[in-house]
Enzyme design. Structure first.
Site, PDB file in Angstrom:
ATOM      1  N   ASP A   1       0.871  -1.164   0.000  1.00 17.83           N
ATOM      2  CA  ASP A   1       0.000   0.000   0.000  1.00 17.83           C
ATOM      3  C   ASP A   1       0.919   1.228   0.000  1.00 17.83           C
ATOM      4  OD1 ASP A   1      -2.368   1.615   0.412  1.00 17.83           O
ATOM      5  OD2 ASP A   1      -1.761   1.770   2.512  1.00 17.83           O
TER       6      ASP A   1
ATOM      7  N   ASP B   1      -0.175   5.144   1.186  1.00 19.15           N
ATOM      8  CA  ASP B   1      -0.443   6.000   2.351  1.00 19.15           C
ATOM      9  C   ASP B   1      -0.349   5.214   3.651  1.00 19.15           C
ATOM     10  OD1 ASP B   1      -1.236   8.789   1.604  1.00 19.15           O
ATOM     11  OD2 ASP B   1      -2.692   7.747   0.348  1.00 19.15           O
TER      12      ASP B   1
ATOM     13  N   ASP C   1      -1.583  -0.777   6.082  1.00 21.82           N
ATOM     14  CA  ASP C   1      -1.721  -0.104   7.377  1.00 21.82           C
ATOM     15  C   ASP C   1      -3.164   0.156   7.778  1.00 21.82           C
ATOM     16  OD1 ASP C   1      -2.123   3.333   7.232  1.00 21.82           O
ATOM     17  OD2 ASP C   1      -2.058   2.105   5.413  1.00 21.82           O
TER      18      ASP C   1
END
Length: 245
Positions: free
Chosen positions: A26, A28, A188
């Site tokens: 991922d 961000d 996250d």
């Protein structure tokens, strides 16, 4: 602390992927700690239009309603009574503000470049898989010096369905020509972890900003604080060991 954070069996579950062929990331909150910039941009712009009677949103609201979500979903949650065009115009303006902030202040997650070297040294394929708009993703990747690191960048809005659906991760597998049996993911957010799990891959969760419990409940294989976390390197050493057998 996650109930799995000290579980050797959970960490060792990555060993079944040997020989490892690819790693998916991922963007961000996974490559960089960008959520504070998103939070600042949303807080300022929402307050400017008198959202929530002019009371600034707090971090709990941001995590619960915005973090990790696709722009379309965010617009629907924030502005259920607005027409689509007006809501998306606000989100687009917020993203422009975010990019201005990124160009001045963006920090990689601790140990990111050490991990990238580990991945590159082993000749593994790699892709960035994100719900961020492409201009955001490309800017962040560039600012982190990783433009040449990734073999592909998959954008949620360019798939039939964005995260938390598995489509972006399945598209990444297709673009890299690898299988779920030899690939794992770094994420996250609960939304991203759900997408990875639904795609059939183990997901290592980063506790960058989101509550550990939500990441565990979403199905993370195990959690790490950052890329210097000993739990991660224990798992990677296990992968190397099994791969040599």
């Amino acid at each position: 602390m996650s109930i799995f954070s000290n579980s050797h069996s959970r960490e060792s579950s990555l060993g079944r992927l040997a020989p490892l062929k690819a790693v998916l990331f991922d963007v961000d909150g996974t490559l960089c700690d960008s959520d504070p910039l998103h939070y600042y941009a949303f807080r300022e712009m929402l307050q400017e239009i008198g959202y929530n009677n002019g009371v600034p949103i707090d971090e709990e609201f941001f995590v619960r309603n915005i973090a990790g979500r696709h722009s379309e979903d965010t617009a629907k949650i924030l502005f259920p009574d607005w027409d689509h065009e007006k809501a998306m115009k606000f989100v687009d303006n917020k993203e422009a503000m975010f990019r201005r902030l990124v160009s001045k202040q963006l920090k990689p997650i601790e140990g990111l470049h050490k991990l990238c070297k580990w991945v590159k040294d082993r000749g593994l394929k790699r892709a960035a898989v994100t719900n961020a708009p492409r201009p955001n993703a490309e800017l962040m990747i560039s600012m982190l010096g990783l433009t040449d690191f990734f073999d592909a960048a998959v954008i949620g809005s360019e798939c039939q369905r964005a995260k938390p659906f598995p489509d972006p991760y399945l598209k990444a597998l297709e673009e890299l020509n690898v299988s779920v049996e030899h690939t794992f993911i770094f994420e996250d957010s609960a939304s991203g972890i759900k997408a990875g799990v639904a795609a059939g891959m183990p997901v290592v969760g980063l506790t960058t900003r989101n509550p550990e419990r939500s990441l565990t409940e979403a199905g993370a294989t195990f959690l790490i604080n950052d890329y210097e976390d000993p739990k991660l390197w224990l798992a990677l050493e296990e992968l190397d060991r099994v791969g040599r057998c």
